[in-house]
Structure formats: structure tokens, C-alpha cells
Scaffold this motif. Structure first.
Motif, PDB file in Angstrom:
ATOM      1  N   GLN A 119       0.941  -1.186   0.066  1.00 25.87           N
ATOM      2  CA  GLN A 119       0.010   0.177   0.061  1.00 25.87           C
ATOM      3  C   GLN A 119       0.855   1.364   0.184  1.00 25.87           C
ATOM      4  OE1 GLN A 119      -2.744  -0.751   3.367  1.00 25.87           O
ATOM      5  NE2 GLN A 119      -4.378  -0.610   1.877  1.00 25.87           N
ATOM      6  N   GLU A 120       1.808   1.190   0.988  1.00 26.75           N
ATOM      7  CA  GLU A 120       2.657   2.690   0.906  1.00 26.75           C
ATOM      8  C   GLU A 120       3.425   2.877  -0.430  1.00 26.75           C
ATOM      9  OE1 GLU A 120       5.517   2.021   4.192  1.00 26.75           O
ATOM     10  OE2 GLU A 120       3.897   1.493   5.709  1.00 26.75           O
ATOM     11  N   ARG A 121       3.742   1.755  -1.269  1.00 26.93           N
ATOM     12  CA  ARG A 121       4.516   2.225  -2.220  1.00 26.93           C
ATOM     13  C   ARG A 121       3.747   2.094  -3.645  1.00 26.93           C
ATOM     14  NH1 ARG A 121      10.337  -0.882  -0.435  1.00 26.93           N
ATOM     15  NH2 ARG A 121      10.109  -0.604   1.652  1.00 26.93           N
ATOM     16  N   LEU A 122       2.436   2.160  -3.393  1.00 25.20           N
ATOM     17  CA  LEU A 122       1.566   2.020  -4.690  1.00 25.20           C
ATOM     18  C   LEU A 122       1.950   3.174  -5.528  1.00 25.20           C
ATOM     19  CD1 LEU A 122      -1.939   1.154  -3.682  1.00 25.20           C
ATOM     20  CD2 LEU A 122      -0.628  -0.494  -5.002  1.00 25.20           C
ATOM     21  N   GLU A 123       2.109   4.378  -5.330  1.00 31.56           N
ATOM     22  CA  GLU A 123       2.176   5.483  -6.150  1.00 31.56           C
ATOM     23  C   GLU A 123       3.782   5.306  -6.672  1.00 31.56           C
ATOM     24  OE1 GLU A 123       1.226   9.310  -4.744  1.00 31.56           O
ATOM     25  OE2 GLU A 123      -0.683   8.975  -4.209  1.00 31.56           O
ATOM     26  N   ARG A 124       4.401   4.979  -5.810  1.00 32.99           N
ATOM     27  CA  ARG A 124       6.019   4.764  -6.225  1.00 32.99           C
ATOM     28  C   ARG A 124       6.269   3.872  -7.358  1.00 32.99           C
ATOM     29  NH1 ARG A 124      10.207   3.060  -1.625  1.00 32.99           N
ATOM     30  NH2 ARG A 124       9.038   4.516  -0.648  1.00 32.99           N
ATOM     31  N   ASN A 125       5.520   2.597  -7.136  1.00 35.09           N
ATOM     32  CA  ASN A 125       5.639   1.653  -8.190  1.00 35.09           C
ATOM     33  C   ASN A 125       4.723   1.369  -9.313  1.00 35.09           C
ATOM     34  OD1 ASN A 125       7.678  -0.107  -6.421  1.00 35.09           O
ATOM     35  ND2 ASN A 125       6.119  -0.952  -5.258  1.00 35.09           N
ATOM     36  N   TYR A 126       3.719   2.022  -9.460  1.00 36.68           N
ATOM     37  CA  TYR A 126       2.943   2.092 -10.405  1.00 36.68           C
ATOM     38  C   TYR A 126       2.363   3.496 -11.052  1.00 36.68           C
ATOM     39  CZ  TYR A 126       2.101  -2.589  -8.655  1.00 36.68           C
ATOM     40  OH  TYR A 126       2.316  -3.875  -8.190  1.00 36.68           O
ATOM     41  N   SER A 127       2.694   3.481 -12.425  1.00 34.23           N
ATOM     42  CA  SER A 127       2.233   4.881 -12.963  1.00 34.23           C
ATOM     43  C   SER A 127       0.857   5.128 -13.651  1.00 34.23           C
ATOM     44  CB  SER A 127       3.260   5.136 -14.203  1.00 34.23           C
ATOM     45  OG  SER A 127       3.021   6.406 -14.893  1.00 34.23           O
ATOM     46  N   THR A 128       0.272   5.915 -13.141  1.00 33.03           N
ATOM     47  CA  THR A 128      -1.106   6.447 -13.801  1.00 33.03           C
ATOM     48  C   THR A 128      -1.123   7.503 -14.498  1.00 33.03           C
ATOM     49  OG1 THR A 128      -1.627   7.504 -11.607  1.00 33.03           O
ATOM     50  CG2 THR A 128      -2.399   5.340 -11.659  1.00 33.03           C
ATOM     51  N   ASP A 129       0.043   8.134 -14.984  1.00 31.73           N
ATOM     52  CA  ASP A 129       0.078   9.112 -15.703  1.00 31.73           C
ATOM     53  C   ASP A 129       0.088   8.772 -17.308  1.00 31.73           C
ATOM     54  OD1 ASP A 129       0.864  10.720 -13.693  1.00 31.73           O
ATOM     55  OD2 ASP A 129       3.060  10.261 -13.734  1.00 31.73           O
ATOM     56  N   TYR A 130      -0.018   9.678 -18.151  1.00 25.18           N
ATOM     57  CA  TYR A 130      -0.223   9.652 -19.539  1.00 25.18           C
ATOM     58  C   TYR A 130       0.817   8.507 -20.068  1.00 25.18           C
ATOM     59  CZ  TYR A 130      -3.337  13.451 -19.563  1.00 25.18           C
ATOM     60  OH  TYR A 130      -4.775  13.985 -19.386  1.00 25.18           O
ATOM     61  N   SER A 131       0.300   7.806 -21.017  1.00 27.98           N
ATOM     62  CA  SER A 131       1.273   6.687 -21.588  1.00 27.98           C
ATOM     63  C   SER A 131       0.697   6.312 -22.898  1.00 27.98           C
ATOM     64  CB  SER A 131       1.706   5.481 -20.626  1.00 27.98           C
ATOM     65  OG  SER A 131       0.526   4.848 -20.590  1.00 27.98           O
ATOM     66  N   LYS A 132       1.631   5.832 -23.961  1.00 25.22           N
ATOM     67  CA  LYS A 132       1.044   5.348 -25.070  1.00 25.22           C
ATOM     68  C   LYS A 132       1.419   3.771 -25.101  1.00 25.22           C
ATOM     69  CE  LYS A 132       1.782   5.778 -30.021  1.00 25.22           C
ATOM     70  NZ  LYS A 132       2.440   6.831 -31.429  1.00 25.22           N
ATOM     71  N   LYS A 133       0.838   2.867 -25.502  1.00 21.92           N
ATOM     72  CA  LYS A 133       0.875   1.515 -25.548  1.00 21.92           C
ATOM     73  C   LYS A 133       0.645   1.025 -26.939  1.00 21.92           C
ATOM     74  CE  LYS A 133      -1.510   2.107 -22.155  1.00 21.92           C
ATOM     75  NZ  LYS A 133      -1.986   3.166 -21.327  1.00 21.92           N
TER      76      LYS A 133
END
Length: 485
Positions: A119-133
Motif C-alpha cells: 500500500q505504501e509504495r503503490l504510487e512509487r511502483n505504479y504509474s497512472t500518468d499519460y502513456s502510449k501502448k
């Protein structure tokens, strides 16, 4: 409208018939299938087995002097020459455990502590920013009829009588299937309706049934064509409910071949319909892919909330294993009370990121029964796999999900043909009956992410959606459709 078009007109029943060979990967000791094993060939092309260990071997792959290689976590590798492959089952030997399943570590954490660190590291580990896949999206849809009875049938169209209806029902198969596959560039973030899609290639695979079914369907089509006026539409009524639903019956247009203006107008309509189909197809693909991304466990509205709301779950004692070279905690979870899912978490012991999450529902997710209509969403299971991208954050690399629903209708239905271009009485024809129907549908989704590129918001805004791609339609899988990729 997917269900109405199926059980009202009963015009389309498809059965997928792949001509390729189905091969299953099986544990040689337990004889259990091995899901999501990696299968690759000498030419470096590969695939992944499905949730029950099957993969599709195309005919020309057997003919060439090639070999296939099977690998899966916890199993010895297997190499087989395709020319020597006779059986439809391949047996893979489990790996011997060198340390008797004991791993020495100075990290003695409880499951609760591990979940807290996740829980503590969710923002550090996962990106929810803009991306292109660049990703591959596949949907396999099956629908089966568990019960179908039509009573009190009346029709103002003389040719459309009970005898014709019974002959169609007799020939109609009890199940239908289709497969849709799309390769695309998908951009955006995790905000609702903030995505863009650019299709690269797509196909849909159907089988339209045998000649008898086609004959009956064509007969029904001709009956409607000969008795329904151009530009007609149907109003649907059911019992006490009014006609708030229009049913499109486009395709019955009659054009005088000597009337140049009418022909030009007809061609214009065809062109407009094609553009509309292109737009609607890309929109539907974008919506479905975005919906799958919204299911990821770290999103705000995720149903899989074992990480965000751990107090509602019971966790097993953590076990340590290796995934590749990474030390990984394996923790099973199940709900304490009202939650819907149980499953397994795989958590990297170094950075406490969830690298894999398996889940399946333990009860119906949604049930409704009202005025002769019932709906039961009773199946949802799958797997999510995450890997690090170029920004050293974790992103989805693979997702597989299966959902199932059961729909029942036991109601009177009335279809009233109306035509706004006919002077005087607009009502033309009427068909009524009582429908007692129970259908089971299962959707299997798959996402494979090949490339992941971070974007700024400004770069995202400059992306234009120029979707002029429509899926290619096939009765069966073509062997080289994706060969260029």
C-alpha cells in the motif's frame, strides 16, 4: 441490442471452426493442465497457452522443419520437433526443488506487514500518468441457449407464420461464438474517457452455420424484405410497457435500378454507414480496453480491492519462491464477509510491488429479477501480470479475464412496423408472441502489451484519432493474418 437481435429475430448463429491443431500442455506428474505457459518457435515467434493449457498450432507450422519450445515457471523446458509432433498433449516435468522449498532470508514479515508495504509504495511502483501502448486485444464470446419457447405467435405478415418460425427454431444451433482481435496504439491515463486509440489491424472470425440454417434465414430475410416498406422501423412493446425502443431494420431498402438519383442516394447511404461502422468499431474497442484497464487493482474504482481494503480479507502466511531471479512472496487471500473475490498475490520481496494477481469470484456479482426479466452476473475470474517499463515503474504487460452472465426473459412481446413516410395510418404490420428464454453468455478477454512509452499531457493532446480500420471478417482463422507482426 446484442441480445434482442439474437432472440427476437433469431437470424445469426455462429460456430467457430478453426482448422488448426489444438495442443495442450500438461503436468507429467499431476496430469493437470499448465495455464499461461510460454510456447515459442525456432523463428523466435511465440504465444502463451490459455487458462486450461491449450494453444493453437497452425497447419503450415507443422509442415516446416521447425521446433517448438515450452517453458513455464516451476517446470523443466521441453523441445519438440514439429514434424515429430503426433499427439495433442505435451507433458512437461516439474523442476526439482534444490533447497527442499526452503529459502533463507532476513525478511521475516507477516502477510499484513507485506500488504501494508505494498500500500505504501503503490504510487512509487505504479504509474497512472499519460502513456502510449502498443497492444493486442482479443475477445472470445460464446452464447448458449438453455431454454427457448415461443407461444401465442401472431403475425399480420401471412408468409411469416408459425410454420416458418418452427422450422427456423428446429434448425437453430444451441450455441454461437465469435472472436475479435485488434492490434492498436492506445494512449491516455486512468481518468474516465481520457483515452485515444489508433487501430493498426483487426479481424473478426465467425462461422455462419450449415446450409440448412442459411436457407431458413434467407427465407425469413426474403419474407421481411417483400413485406416491409423502405425506411420502416419497429416499435417494441412488452405488456404494460410502451414503445420507447426503436429497432433498426436497415438493409431492406428497395432501389429502382433505372432511377439514377435513387441509386446515388443509396450509394451515399452505404458510404455513410461504412464511416459510421468504422467510427463505432474504434469507439467500442477503446471503451472495452479502457474498461479492462479500470479493473486493475490499484485504480480508484477497482472491484479487486484486496490491497486497497485489506481489512476485509483474510491472508495466508506468506511463502517465498523465485520468479525468474526475483524473490517473491506468494499470499492467498479470501474475503472475511461480503467481498466477492478470492485469489493469489505475487509480491516482489525487494520493492513490494504486486507482479501478478489471480482472482475468481465466490458468489454472484449482481442479480436482478423483475417483471419477467432476470439477470445474473455469476462468473468473473482472471489474471493480471505487471512488469517494469522504461521509467522503472510497473505497468500491465498481460491481462486475462473471463466473465459470465445468465439472462432470462419470460414476457409478451409485440413488434409494430411503422413508417413515417407513409401517409395516413403509420402502422404497417404487427408481430406478437410470448417469449420464454434463458441464455448463458461468456466473454473471455485478453490484453498483451508490447510497448509502453510515457507521455506528457501536451503530447497526448496532440495525438489525433484517425481510425479508418474495419475488422476483416472470416469464417475461420486464417493462418497468416498477423504474419507481418
Amino acid at each position: 441490442m446484442r441480445y434482442f437481435s439474437y432472440f427476437i429475430f433469431l437470424l445469426c448463429a455462429y460456430t467457430l471452426q478453426a482448422q488448426s491443431k489444438q495442443v495442450q500442455i500438461v503436468d507429467s506428474l499431476s496430469l493437470e493442465p499448465i495455464p499461461f505457459a510460454t510456447v515459442h518457435f525456432s523463428n523466435n515467434k511465440g504465444l502463451i497457452t490459455d487458462e486450461i493449457g491449450f494453444f493453437e498450432l497452425l497447419p503450415e507450422q507443422v509442415e516446416v522443419n521447425d521446433s517448438l519450445f515450452v517453458s513455464s515457471l516451476g517446470y523443466d523446458g521441453l523441445a519438440v520437433g514439429l514434424k515429430q509432433l503426433q499427439d495433442s498433449i505435451l507433458y512437461v516435468m516439474p523442476q526439482a526443488i534444490a533447497l527442499d522449498n526452503v529459502i533463507l532470508t532476513n525478511k521475516s514479515y507477516t502477510s499484513e506487514k507485506i500488504i501494508d508495504l505494498v500500500q505504501e509504495r503503490l504510487e512509487r511502483n505504479y504509474s497512472t500518468d499519460y502513456s502510449k501502448k502498443r497492444l493486442f486485444y482479443k475477445e472470445y464470446y460464446t452464447q448458449s441457449i438453455k431454454k427457448l419457447e415461443i407461444n401465442k405467435f401472431k403475425s399480420s405478415i401471412q408468409e411469416l407464420n408459425r410454420s416458418l418460425l418452427d422450422s427456423f427454431l428446429f434448425q437453430m444451433p444451441g450455441a454461437s461464438e465469435y472472436t475479435s482481435e485488434t492490434l492498436c496504439h492506445f494512449s491516455g491515463n486512468f481518468e474516465e474517457d481520457n483515452q485515444k486509440i489508433n487501430l493498426i489491424k483487426a479481424r473478426k472470425t465467425f462461422d455462419k452455420g450449415d446450409d440448412l440454417l442459411n436457407s431458413v434465414r434467407n427465407r425469413l430475410w426474403k419474407t421481411l424484405h417483400d413485406n416491409i416498406k423502405p425506411d420502416s422501423y419497429f416499435k417494441i412493446r412488452s405488456g404494460i410497457f410502451g414503445g420507447g425502443l426503436d429497432l433498426d431494420i436497415s438493409g431492406f431498402e428497395k432501389v429502382d435500378s433505372t432511377n439514377l438519383k435513387a441509386l446515388q442516394e443509396f450509394e451515399k447511404k452505404k458510404s455513410e454507414k461504412k464511416l459510421k461502422r468504422q467510427k463505432n468499431f474504434s469507439k467500442s474497442q477503446k471503451k472495452e480496453i479502457a474498461s479492462l484497464y479500470s479493473e486493475l487493482f490499484f485504480t480508484k474504482k477497482a472491484e479487486l480491492n484486496c490491497i486497497q481494503k485489506p481489512s476485509r480479507y483474510l491472508f495466508s502466511e506468506p511463502e517465498l519462491t523465485f520468479e525468474g531471479s526475483n524473490l517473491t512472496y506468494v499470499i492467498n487471500y479470501k474475503p472475511k464477509g461480503g467481498e466477492d473475490f478470492e485469489g493469489t498475490l505475487y509480491i516482489n520481496a525487494q520493492d513490494f510491488a504486486v507482479t501478478r494477481l489471480d482472482f475468481n469470484n465466490i458468489k454472484s456479482l449482481f442479480k436482478l429479477k423483475l417483471l419477467g426479466v432476470s439477470f445474473n452476473e455469476n462468473l468473473k475470474s482472471g489474471r493480471m501480470i505487471f512488469s517494469k517499463n522504461s521509467t522503472n515503474k510497473y505497468a500491465l504487460s498481460y491481462l486475462q479475464m473471463t466473465s459470465g452472465t445468465e439472462i432470462g426473459v419470460d414476457r409478451p412481446l409485440k413488434f409494430i412496423e411503422k413508417n413515417k413516410f407513409v401517409k395516413g395510418r403509420r402502422k404497417q404490420n404487427e408481430i406478437s408472441f410470448r417469449l420464454d428464454l434463458v441464455m448463458r453468455s461468456i466473454d473471455q478477454y485478453e490484453l498483451r502489451v508490447f510497448d509502453h512509452e510515457s507521455l506528457t499531457e501536451e503530447a497526448f493532446q496532440t495525438i489525433e484519432e484517425t481510425n479508418d480500420v474495419l475488422p476483416k471478417y472470416h469464417k475461420e482463422f486464417t493462418t497468416n493474418f498477423w504474419e507481418e507482426f
